[in-house]
Design a protein around this motif. Structure first.
Motif, PDB file in Angstrom:
ATOM      1  N   THR A   1       0.828  -1.202   0.000  1.00  0.00           N
ATOM      2  CA  THR A   1       0.000   0.000   0.000  1.00  0.00           C
ATOM      3  C   THR A   1       0.863   1.254   0.000  1.00  0.00           C
ATOM      4  N   TYR A   2       0.256   2.367  -0.375  1.00  0.00           N
ATOM      5  CA  TYR A   2       0.942   3.656  -0.280  1.00  0.00           C
ATOM      6  C   TYR A   2       0.436   4.367   0.964  1.00  0.00           C
ATOM      7  N   VAL A   3       1.253   5.309   1.465  1.00  0.00           N
ATOM      8  CA  VAL A   3       0.977   5.944   2.748  1.00  0.00           C
ATOM      9  C   VAL A   3       1.137   7.458   2.610  1.00  0.00           C
ATOM     10  N   VAL A   4       0.200   8.214   3.164  1.00  0.00           N
ATOM     11  CA  VAL A   4       0.346   9.677   3.202  1.00  0.00           C
ATOM     12  C   VAL A   4       1.116  10.035   4.470  1.00  0.00           C
ATOM     13  N   THR A   5       2.137  10.844   4.327  1.00  0.00           N
ATOM     14  CA  THR A   5       2.999  11.191   5.461  1.00  0.00           C
ATOM     15  C   THR A   5       2.899  12.680   5.809  1.00  0.00           C
ATOM     16  N   GLU A   6       3.659  13.033   6.820  1.00  0.00           N
ATOM     17  CA  GLU A   6       3.666  14.372   7.419  1.00  0.00           C
ATOM     18  C   GLU A   6       3.603  15.557   6.445  1.00  0.00           C
ATOM     19  N   ASN A   7       4.281  15.452   5.309  1.00  0.00           N
ATOM     20  CA  ASN A   7       4.333  16.592   4.384  1.00  0.00           C
ATOM     21  C   ASN A   7       2.955  17.077   3.939  1.00  0.00           C
ATOM     22  N   CYS A   8       1.966  16.215   4.018  1.00  0.00           N
ATOM     23  CA  CYS A   8       0.605  16.606   3.589  1.00  0.00           C
ATOM     24  C   CYS A   8      -0.054  17.595   4.548  1.00  0.00           C
ATOM     25  N   LYS A  12      -2.422  19.717   1.957  1.00  0.00           N
ATOM     26  CA  LYS A  12      -3.678  19.162   1.462  1.00  0.00           C
ATOM     27  C   LYS A  12      -4.036  19.633   0.053  1.00  0.00           C
ATOM     28  N   PHE A  13      -3.101  19.418  -0.865  1.00  0.00           N
ATOM     29  CA  PHE A  13      -3.311  19.872  -2.244  1.00  0.00           C
ATOM     30  C   PHE A  13      -4.386  19.060  -2.978  1.00  0.00           C
ATOM     31  N   MET A  14      -4.535  17.812  -2.607  1.00  0.00           N
ATOM     32  CA  MET A  14      -5.593  16.950  -3.145  1.00  0.00           C
ATOM     33  C   MET A  14      -5.434  16.530  -4.608  1.00  0.00           C
ATOM     34  N   ASP A  15      -4.285  16.787  -5.201  1.00  0.00           N
ATOM     35  CA  ASP A  15      -4.044  16.286  -6.570  1.00  0.00           C
ATOM     36  C   ASP A  15      -4.080  14.753  -6.575  1.00  0.00           C
ATOM     37  N   CYS A  16      -3.697  14.177  -5.469  1.00  0.00           N
ATOM     38  CA  CYS A  16      -3.680  12.717  -5.331  1.00  0.00           C
ATOM     39  C   CYS A  16      -5.068  12.105  -5.537  1.00  0.00           C
ATOM     40  N   VAL A  17      -6.063  12.780  -4.994  1.00  0.00           N
ATOM     41  CA  VAL A  17      -7.438  12.282  -5.024  1.00  0.00           C
ATOM     42  C   VAL A  17      -7.937  12.097  -6.454  1.00  0.00           C
ATOM     43  N   GLU A  18      -7.572  13.045  -7.296  1.00  0.00           N
ATOM     44  CA  GLU A  18      -8.072  13.050  -8.668  1.00  0.00           C
ATOM     45  C   GLU A  18      -7.583  11.852  -9.481  1.00  0.00           C
ATOM     46  N   VAL A  19      -6.432  11.324  -9.147  1.00  0.00           N
ATOM     47  CA  VAL A  19      -5.859  10.268  -9.989  1.00  0.00           C
ATOM     48  C   VAL A  19      -6.073   8.850  -9.462  1.00  0.00           C
ATOM     49  N   CYS A  45      -0.539   7.976  -7.576  1.00  0.00           N
ATOM     50  CA  CYS A  45      -0.673   9.195  -6.763  1.00  0.00           C
ATOM     51  C   CYS A  45       0.674   9.768  -6.323  1.00  0.00           C
ATOM     52  N   GLU A  46       1.667   8.929  -6.180  1.00  0.00           N
ATOM     53  CA  GLU A  46       2.933   9.379  -5.588  1.00  0.00           C
ATOM     54  C   GLU A  46       3.543  10.595  -6.297  1.00  0.00           C
ATOM     55  N   PRO A  47       3.716  10.554  -7.622  1.00  0.00           N
ATOM     56  CA  PRO A  47       4.328  11.719  -8.289  1.00  0.00           C
ATOM     57  C   PRO A  47       3.395  12.921  -8.418  1.00  0.00           C
ATOM     58  N   GLU A  48       2.111  12.741  -8.154  1.00  0.00           N
ATOM     59  CA  GLU A  48       1.158  13.853  -8.301  1.00  0.00           C
ATOM     60  C   GLU A  48       1.203  14.819  -7.128  1.00  0.00           C
ATOM     61  N   CYS A  49       1.697  14.381  -5.983  1.00  0.00           N
ATOM     62  CA  CYS A  49       1.660  15.238  -4.791  1.00  0.00           C
ATOM     63  C   CYS A  49       2.751  16.304  -4.832  1.00  0.00           C
ATOM     64  N   PRO A  50       2.359  17.594  -4.841  1.00  0.00           N
ATOM     65  CA  PRO A  50       3.348  18.669  -4.899  1.00  0.00           C
ATOM     66  C   PRO A  50       4.215  18.734  -3.639  1.00  0.00           C
ATOM     67  N   ILE A  54       3.450  11.391  -0.371  1.00  0.00           N
ATOM     68  CA  ILE A  54       3.010  10.006  -0.525  1.00  0.00           C
ATOM     69  C   ILE A  54       4.197   9.094  -0.835  1.00  0.00           C
ATOM     70  N   VAL A  55       4.288   8.021  -0.052  1.00  0.00           N
ATOM     71  CA  VAL A  55       5.394   7.074  -0.232  1.00  0.00           C
ATOM     72  C   VAL A  55       4.858   5.637  -0.185  1.00  0.00           C
ATOM     73  N   PRO A  56       5.579   4.699  -0.799  1.00  0.00           N
ATOM     74  CA  PRO A  56       5.190   3.293  -0.652  1.00  0.00           C
ATOM     75  C   PRO A  56       5.511   2.826   0.769  1.00  0.00           C
ATOM     76  N   ASP A  57       4.826   1.803   1.229  1.00  0.00           N
ATOM     77  CA  ASP A  57       5.046   1.393   2.625  1.00  0.00           C
ATOM     78  C   ASP A  57       6.437   0.800   2.855  1.00  0.00           C
ATOM     79  N   SER A  58       7.157   0.551   1.785  1.00  0.00           N
ATOM     80  CA  SER A  58       8.535   0.066   1.922  1.00  0.00           C
ATOM     81  C   SER A  58       9.509   1.202   2.244  1.00  0.00           C
TER      82      SER A  58
END
Ligand code: SF4
Ligand code: F3S
Length: 104
Positions: A1-8, A12-19, A45-50, A54-58
């Protein structure tokens, strides 16, 4: 899974949601999370976040945030469209130590 981290937080740009093909983002006041049971690991979603939140759980950065994503995904409403980011979102981008500012 991917994980949203502190930088958000407060960005809260929300570009991630759209894709996201499976609409697995859930929204709090100033932060979003990914539901780990719904994320299909597509990585779109990972490259969409300004804010590069967003990072992979690894990724090392995911460790402290995986549980937060899982628990808030069960409480917060689903979000499937980009709304208006906070007016000062750009100012919060790249700021460190935002964890205590997360509004639950
Ligand atoms: Fe959605 Fe894919 Fe991102 Fe998971 S990795 S949250 S499925 S866009
Ligand atoms: Fe947050 Fe980035 Fe999405 S700032 S709302 S994870 S585009």
């Amino acid at each position: 899974t991917y994980v949203v981290t502190e930088n958000c937080i407060r960005c809260k740009f929300m570009d991630c949601v759209e894709v996201c093909p499976v609409d697995c983002f859930y929204a709090g006041d100033n932060f979003l999370v990914i539901n780990p049971d719904e994320c299909i690991d597509c990585g779109v979603c990972e490259p969409e976040c300004p804010a590069e939140a967003i990072v992979p759980d690894s990724d090392d950065r995911a460790a402290a945030w995986a549980e937060i994503n899982a628990s808030y995904a069960a409480k917060w409403p689903n979000i499937i469209r980009k709304g208006t980011p906070p007016a000062d979102a750009e100012e919060w981008k790249d700021k460190p130590n935002k964890k205590d500012l997360l509004s639950a």
